[in-house]
Design a protein around this motif. Sequence first.
Motif, PDB file in Angstrom:
ATOM      1  N   ILE A 187       4.625  38.771  55.471  1.00 12.30           N
ATOM      2  CA  ILE A 187       4.407  37.942  56.668  1.00 12.30           C
ATOM      3  C   ILE A 187       3.644  38.741  57.719  1.00 12.30           C
ATOM      4  O   ILE A 187       2.726  38.210  58.358  1.00 12.30           O
ATOM      5  N   ASP A 188       4.000  40.002  57.896  1.00 14.66           N
ATOM      6  CA  ASP A 188       3.267  40.842  58.854  1.00 14.66           C
ATOM      7  C   ASP A 188       1.770  40.840  58.543  1.00 14.66           C
ATOM      8  O   ASP A 188       0.936  40.688  59.443  1.00 14.66           O
ATOM      9  N   ARG A 189       1.417  40.997  57.263  1.00 13.39           N
ATOM     10  CA  ARG A 189      -0.004  41.027  56.875  1.00 13.39           C
ATOM     11  C   ARG A 189      -0.669  39.662  57.059  1.00 13.39           C
ATOM     12  O   ARG A 189      -1.832  39.577  57.460  1.00 13.39           O
ATOM     13  N   LEU A 190       0.067  38.589  56.789  1.00 13.41           N
ATOM     14  CA  LEU A 190      -0.497  37.247  56.978  1.00 13.41           C
ATOM     15  C   LEU A 190      -0.692  36.930  58.462  1.00 13.41           C
ATOM     16  O   LEU A 190      -1.650  36.252  58.833  1.00 13.41           O
ATOM     17  N   VAL A 191       0.199  37.451  59.313  1.00 14.14           N
ATOM     18  CA  VAL A 191       0.030  37.288  60.762  1.00 14.14           C
ATOM     19  C   VAL A 191      -1.197  38.064  61.222  1.00 14.14           C
ATOM     20  O   VAL A 191      -2.045  37.542  61.958  1.00 14.14           O
ATOM     21  N   GLU A 192      -1.328  39.323  60.762  1.00 13.78           N
ATOM     22  CA  GLU A 192      -2.500  40.143  61.113  1.00 13.78           C
ATOM     23  C   GLU A 192      -3.810  39.494  60.660  1.00 13.78           C
ATOM     24  O   GLU A 192      -4.827  39.602  61.334  1.00 13.78           O
ATOM     25  N   ALA A 193      -3.774  38.806  59.529  1.00 13.69           N
ATOM     26  CA  ALA A 193      -4.974  38.149  58.990  1.00 13.69           C
ATOM     27  C   ALA A 193      -5.262  36.816  59.677  1.00 13.69           C
ATOM     28  O   ALA A 193      -6.270  36.173  59.390  1.00 13.69           O
ATOM     29  N   GLY A 194      -4.366  36.396  60.572  1.00 12.59           N
ATOM     30  CA  GLY A 194      -4.580  35.139  61.285  1.00 12.59           C
ATOM     31  C   GLY A 194      -4.283  33.903  60.456  1.00 12.59           C
ATOM     32  O   GLY A 194      -4.808  32.824  60.742  1.00 12.59           O
ATOM     33  N   LEU A 195      -3.411  34.040  59.452  1.00 17.27           N
ATOM     34  CA  LEU A 195      -3.089  32.905  58.584  1.00 17.27           C
ATOM     35  C   LEU A 195      -1.730  32.287  58.898  1.00 17.27           C
ATOM     36  O   LEU A 195      -1.488  31.116  58.577  1.00 17.27           O
ATOM     37  N   VAL A 196      -0.844  33.068  59.499  1.00 19.89           N
ATOM     38  CA  VAL A 196       0.511  32.616  59.838  1.00 19.89           C
ATOM     39  C   VAL A 196       0.815  33.057  61.261  1.00 19.89           C
ATOM     40  O   VAL A 196       0.367  34.122  61.699  1.00 19.89           O
ATOM     41  N   ARG A 209       4.153  33.431  64.124  1.00 21.34           N
ATOM     42  CA  ARG A 209       5.598  33.425  64.357  1.00 21.34           C
ATOM     43  C   ARG A 209       5.836  32.759  65.713  1.00 21.34           C
ATOM     44  O   ARG A 209       5.292  33.206  66.714  1.00 21.34           O
ATOM     45  N   HIS A 210       6.644  31.718  65.716  1.00 18.80           N
ATOM     46  CA  HIS A 210       6.994  31.041  66.963  1.00 18.80           C
ATOM     47  C   HIS A 210       8.458  31.323  67.280  1.00 18.80           C
ATOM     48  O   HIS A 210       9.309  31.252  66.383  1.00 18.80           O
ATOM     49  N   ARG A 229      17.131  34.952  69.448  1.00 23.06           N
ATOM     50  CA  ARG A 229      16.195  36.030  69.775  1.00 23.06           C
ATOM     51  C   ARG A 229      15.794  36.859  68.560  1.00 23.06           C
ATOM     52  O   ARG A 229      14.858  37.639  68.630  1.00 23.06           O
ATOM     53  N   ARG A 230      16.497  36.687  67.441  1.00 23.16           N
ATOM     54  CA  ARG A 230      16.219  37.527  66.278  1.00 23.16           C
ATOM     55  C   ARG A 230      15.287  36.878  65.263  1.00 23.16           C
ATOM     56  O   ARG A 230      14.592  37.567  64.536  1.00 23.16           O
ATOM     57  N   SER A 231      15.285  35.568  65.173  1.00 21.70           N
ATOM     58  CA  SER A 231      14.492  34.877  64.157  1.00 21.70           C
ATOM     59  C   SER A 231      13.300  34.174  64.782  1.00 21.70           C
ATOM     60  O   SER A 231      13.313  33.836  65.969  1.00 21.70           O
ATOM     61  N   HIS A 232      12.301  33.951  63.966  1.00 25.45           N
ATOM     62  CA  HIS A 232      11.112  33.214  64.381  1.00 25.45           C
ATOM     63  C   HIS A 232      10.808  32.137  63.351  1.00 25.45           C
ATOM     64  O   HIS A 232      11.052  32.322  62.163  1.00 25.45           O
ATOM     65  N   ALA A 233      10.247  31.043  63.825  1.00 22.63           N
ATOM     66  CA  ALA A 233       9.793  29.976  62.929  1.00 22.63           C
ATOM     67  C   ALA A 233       8.373  30.319  62.488  1.00 22.63           C
ATOM     68  O   ALA A 233       7.538  30.704  63.301  1.00 22.63           O
ATOM     69  N   LEU A 234       8.116  30.176  61.202  1.00 21.64           N
ATOM     70  CA  LEU A 234       6.804  30.502  60.649  1.00 21.64           C
ATOM     71  C   LEU A 234       5.954  29.242  60.535  1.00 21.64           C
ATOM     72  O   LEU A 234       6.410  28.222  60.026  1.00 21.64           O
ATOM     73  N   HIS A 235       4.718  29.343  61.030  1.00 25.75           N
ATOM     74  CA  HIS A 235       3.788  28.214  61.009  1.00 25.75           C
ATOM     75  C   HIS A 235       2.426  28.696  60.528  1.00 25.75           C
ATOM     76  O   HIS A 235       2.015  29.822  60.822  1.00 25.75           O
ATOM     77  N   LEU A 236       1.733  27.823  59.806  1.00 28.04           N
ATOM     78  CA  LEU A 236       0.376  28.129  59.369  1.00 28.04           C
ATOM     79  C   LEU A 236      -0.603  27.951  60.521  1.00 28.04           C
ATOM     80  O   LEU A 236      -0.456  27.043  61.323  1.00 28.04           O
ATOM     81  N   THR A 237      -1.599  28.815  60.572  1.00 34.88           N
ATOM     82  CA  THR A 237      -2.726  28.595  61.480  1.00 34.88           C
ATOM     83  C   THR A 237      -3.672  27.609  60.780  1.00 34.88           C
ATOM     84  O   THR A 237      -3.483  27.270  59.601  1.00 34.88           O
TER      85      THR A 237
END
Length: 193
Positions: free
Chosen positions: A116-125, A127-128, A134-142
Amino acid sequence: MTPDEVLAGLDPEQLQVASNPIGPMCVLAGAGTGKTRAITHRIAYGVSTGVYQPTNVLAVTFTTRAAGEMRARLRALGLSIPQFDVLSTLTEREGLTQQELAARLYVTKGNVSGLIDRLVEAGLVERHPIPGDRRSHALHLTSEGTRLARAGIAAQTAYVGRTLGSLPPADLAEFERLVLIWRDAAREQATEG
Protein backbone atom coordinates in the motif's frame (compact mmCIF):
# COMPACT_ATOMS: atom_id res chain seq x y z
CA MET A 1 -11.33 -48.43 -11.37
CA THR A 2 -10.85 -49.60 -7.79
CA PRO A 3 -9.34 -47.35 -5.12
CA ASP A 4 -6.18 -49.49 -5.08
CA GLU A 5 -5.84 -49.18 -8.86
CA VAL A 6 -6.16 -45.39 -8.59
CA LEU A 7 -3.29 -45.24 -6.10
CA ALA A 8 -1.02 -47.71 -7.92
CA GLY A 9 2.18 -46.19 -9.25
CA LEU A 10 2.20 -43.05 -7.09
CA ASP A 11 5.34 -42.13 -5.17
CA PRO A 12 5.06 -41.80 -1.36
CA GLU A 13 4.42 -38.02 -1.41
CA GLN A 14 1.80 -38.33 -4.17
CA LEU A 15 0.21 -41.24 -2.29
CA GLN A 16 -0.12 -39.10 0.84
CA VAL A 17 -2.01 -36.44 -1.15
CA ALA A 18 -4.18 -38.83 -3.17
CA SER A 19 -5.21 -41.14 -0.32
CA ASN A 20 -6.55 -38.31 1.89
CA PRO A 21 -9.62 -36.98 0.05
CA ILE A 22 -11.34 -35.29 3.00
CA GLY A 23 -10.78 -31.59 3.69
CA PRO A 24 -8.61 -28.96 2.04
CA MET A 25 -5.01 -29.71 1.22
CA CYS A 26 -2.17 -27.48 0.12
CA VAL A 27 0.32 -29.19 -2.20
CA LEU A 28 3.65 -27.34 -2.43
CA ALA A 29 6.37 -28.80 -4.60
CA GLY A 30 8.68 -27.82 -7.42
CA ALA A 31 7.96 -27.93 -11.12
CA GLY A 32 7.64 -31.40 -12.61
CA THR A 33 7.28 -33.21 -9.29
CA GLY A 34 3.77 -34.55 -9.99
CA LYS A 35 1.51 -32.08 -8.15
CA THR A 36 -1.18 -32.22 -10.83
CA ARG A 37 -0.94 -36.02 -10.94
CA ALA A 38 -1.36 -36.20 -7.15
CA ILE A 39 -4.37 -33.86 -7.22
CA THR A 40 -6.11 -35.67 -10.10
CA HIS A 41 -5.51 -39.02 -8.38
CA ARG A 42 -6.93 -37.54 -5.16
CA ILE A 43 -10.11 -36.68 -7.04
CA ALA A 44 -10.23 -40.11 -8.69
CA TYR A 45 -9.65 -41.80 -5.34
CA GLY A 46 -12.41 -39.72 -3.74
CA VAL A 47 -14.81 -40.69 -6.52
CA SER A 48 -13.84 -44.39 -6.43
CA THR A 49 -14.35 -44.55 -2.64
CA GLY A 50 -17.66 -42.66 -2.75
CA VAL A 51 -16.35 -39.64 -0.83
CA TYR A 52 -16.97 -37.41 -3.88
CA GLN A 53 -19.82 -37.44 -6.34
CA PRO A 54 -18.27 -37.04 -9.81
CA THR A 55 -20.86 -34.42 -10.76
CA ASN A 56 -19.92 -32.29 -7.74
CA VAL A 57 -16.16 -31.97 -8.36
CA LEU A 58 -14.52 -28.80 -9.66
CA ALA A 59 -10.74 -28.72 -10.00
CA VAL A 60 -8.96 -25.59 -11.19
CA THR A 61 -5.24 -25.35 -11.89
CA PHE A 62 -3.24 -22.38 -13.07
CA THR A 63 -0.18 -23.27 -15.11
CA THR A 64 3.14 -21.45 -15.05
CA ARG A 65 2.54 -20.52 -18.69
CA ALA A 66 -0.85 -18.95 -17.91
CA ALA A 67 0.59 -17.13 -14.91
CA GLY A 68 3.46 -15.89 -17.08
CA GLU A 69 1.06 -14.54 -19.69
CA MET A 70 -0.96 -12.63 -17.09
CA ARG A 71 2.21 -11.40 -15.40
CA ALA A 72 3.51 -10.07 -18.75
CA ARG A 73 0.21 -8.35 -19.54
CA LEU A 74 0.15 -6.70 -16.12
CA ARG A 75 3.84 -5.72 -16.38
CA ALA A 76 3.00 -3.97 -19.68
CA LEU A 77 0.61 -1.84 -17.60
CA GLY A 78 3.33 -1.22 -15.01
CA LEU A 79 1.73 -3.49 -12.41
CA SER A 80 2.83 -6.58 -10.52
CA ILE A 81 0.32 -9.32 -9.72
CA PRO A 82 0.11 -8.26 -6.03
CA GLN A 83 -0.47 -4.63 -7.06
CA PHE A 84 -3.22 -5.71 -9.46
CA ASP A 85 -4.78 -7.84 -6.71
CA VAL A 86 -5.02 -4.78 -4.47
CA LEU A 87 -6.34 -2.47 -7.18
CA SER A 88 -8.91 -4.94 -8.48
CA THR A 89 -10.08 -5.70 -4.93
CA LEU A 90 -10.55 -1.98 -4.28
CA THR A 91 -12.68 -1.72 -7.44
CA GLU A 92 -15.04 -4.20 -5.78
CA ARG A 93 -15.15 -2.34 -2.48
CA GLU A 94 -13.42 0.92 -1.73
CA GLY A 95 -12.95 2.20 1.79
CA LEU A 96 -11.48 -1.01 3.17
CA THR A 97 -8.90 -0.75 5.93
CA GLN A 98 -5.54 -2.47 5.41
CA GLN A 99 -6.67 -5.21 7.78
CA GLU A 100 -9.90 -5.78 5.81
CA LEU A 101 -7.97 -5.73 2.54
CA ALA A 102 -5.46 -8.26 3.88
CA ALA A 103 -8.32 -10.59 4.88
CA ARG A 104 -9.87 -10.31 1.40
CA LEU A 105 -6.50 -11.12 -0.19
CA TYR A 106 -5.76 -13.95 2.30
CA VAL A 107 -2.47 -12.39 3.41
CA THR A 108 -1.24 -10.77 6.62
CA LYS A 109 -1.66 -7.06 7.28
CA GLY A 110 2.14 -6.75 7.29
CA ASN A 111 2.31 -8.08 3.72
CA VAL A 112 -0.18 -5.44 2.58
CA SER A 113 1.41 -2.50 4.41
CA GLY A 114 4.50 -2.05 2.23
CA LEU A 115 2.50 -2.72 -0.91
CA ILE A 116 0.00 0.00 0.00
CA ASP A 117 2.86 2.39 0.79
CA ARG A 118 4.25 1.86 -2.74
CA LEU A 119 0.81 2.24 -4.35
CA VAL A 120 0.28 5.51 -2.44
CA GLU A 121 3.72 6.76 -3.57
CA ALA A 122 2.82 5.84 -7.17
CA GLY A 123 -0.40 7.87 -6.92
CA LEU A 124 -2.68 4.85 -7.39
CA VAL A 125 -4.19 4.58 -3.88
CA GLU A 126 -5.06 7.15 -1.23
CA ARG A 127 -5.46 6.69 2.51
CA HIS A 128 -8.42 8.59 3.94
CA PRO A 129 -8.84 9.09 7.70
CA ILE A 130 -11.68 7.19 9.34
CA PRO A 131 -13.61 9.46 11.74
CA GLY A 132 -13.16 8.28 15.31
CA ASP A 133 -10.30 5.90 14.43
CA ARG A 134 -6.82 7.41 14.60
CA ARG A 135 -5.04 4.15 13.76
CA SER A 136 -6.79 2.95 10.60
CA HIS A 137 -7.35 4.54 7.22
CA ALA A 138 -9.86 3.80 4.48
CA LEU A 139 -8.20 2.88 1.19
CA HIS A 140 -9.48 4.46 -2.02
CA LEU A 141 -8.34 4.31 -5.63
CA THR A 142 -7.18 7.47 -7.36
CA SER A 143 -8.42 8.08 -10.90
CA GLU A 144 -5.12 6.62 -12.21
CA GLY A 145 -5.51 3.60 -9.90
CA THR A 146 -9.02 3.08 -11.25
CA ARG A 147 -7.78 3.37 -14.84
CA LEU A 148 -5.01 0.80 -14.28
CA ALA A 149 -7.33 -1.55 -12.38
CA ARG A 150 -9.83 -1.43 -15.26
CA ALA A 151 -7.06 -2.05 -17.80
CA GLY A 152 -5.81 -5.03 -15.77
CA ILE A 153 -9.33 -6.39 -15.41
CA ALA A 154 -9.80 -6.00 -19.18
CA ALA A 155 -6.57 -7.96 -19.81
CA GLN A 156 -7.71 -10.66 -17.39
CA THR A 157 -11.17 -10.78 -18.97
CA ALA A 158 -9.64 -11.08 -22.45
CA TYR A 159 -7.41 -13.94 -21.26
CA VAL A 160 -10.34 -15.76 -19.70
CA GLY A 161 -12.36 -15.17 -22.88
CA ARG A 162 -9.61 -16.69 -25.02
CA THR A 163 -9.09 -19.68 -22.77
CA LEU A 164 -12.69 -20.40 -21.75
CA GLY A 165 -14.38 -18.81 -24.75
CA SER A 166 -15.17 -22.12 -26.41
CA LEU A 167 -17.50 -23.10 -23.59
CA PRO A 168 -21.23 -22.56 -24.10
CA PRO A 169 -22.47 -19.34 -22.43
CA ALA A 170 -24.57 -21.27 -19.91
CA ASP A 171 -21.51 -23.28 -18.81
CA LEU A 172 -19.44 -20.09 -18.48
CA ALA A 173 -22.17 -18.48 -16.39
CA GLU A 174 -22.33 -21.54 -14.15
CA PHE A 175 -18.54 -21.62 -13.81
CA GLU A 176 -18.49 -17.94 -12.81
CA ARG A 177 -21.34 -18.50 -10.35
CA LEU A 178 -19.45 -21.37 -8.70
CA VAL A 179 -16.16 -19.45 -8.51
CA LEU A 180 -17.93 -16.49 -6.87
CA ILE A 181 -19.62 -18.80 -4.34
CA TRP A 182 -16.23 -20.37 -3.62
CA ARG A 183 -14.61 -16.93 -3.22
CA ASP A 184 -17.34 -15.74 -0.86
CA ALA A 185 -17.14 -18.92 1.22
CA ALA A 186 -13.35 -18.57 1.50
CA ARG A 187 -13.70 -14.93 2.54
CA GLU A 188 -16.31 -15.82 5.14
CA GLN A 189 -14.08 -18.56 6.55
CA ALA A 190 -11.13 -16.17 6.64
CA THR A 191 -13.08 -13.64 8.72
CA GLU A 192 -14.28 -16.36 11.10
CA GLY A 193 -10.78 -17.81 11.61
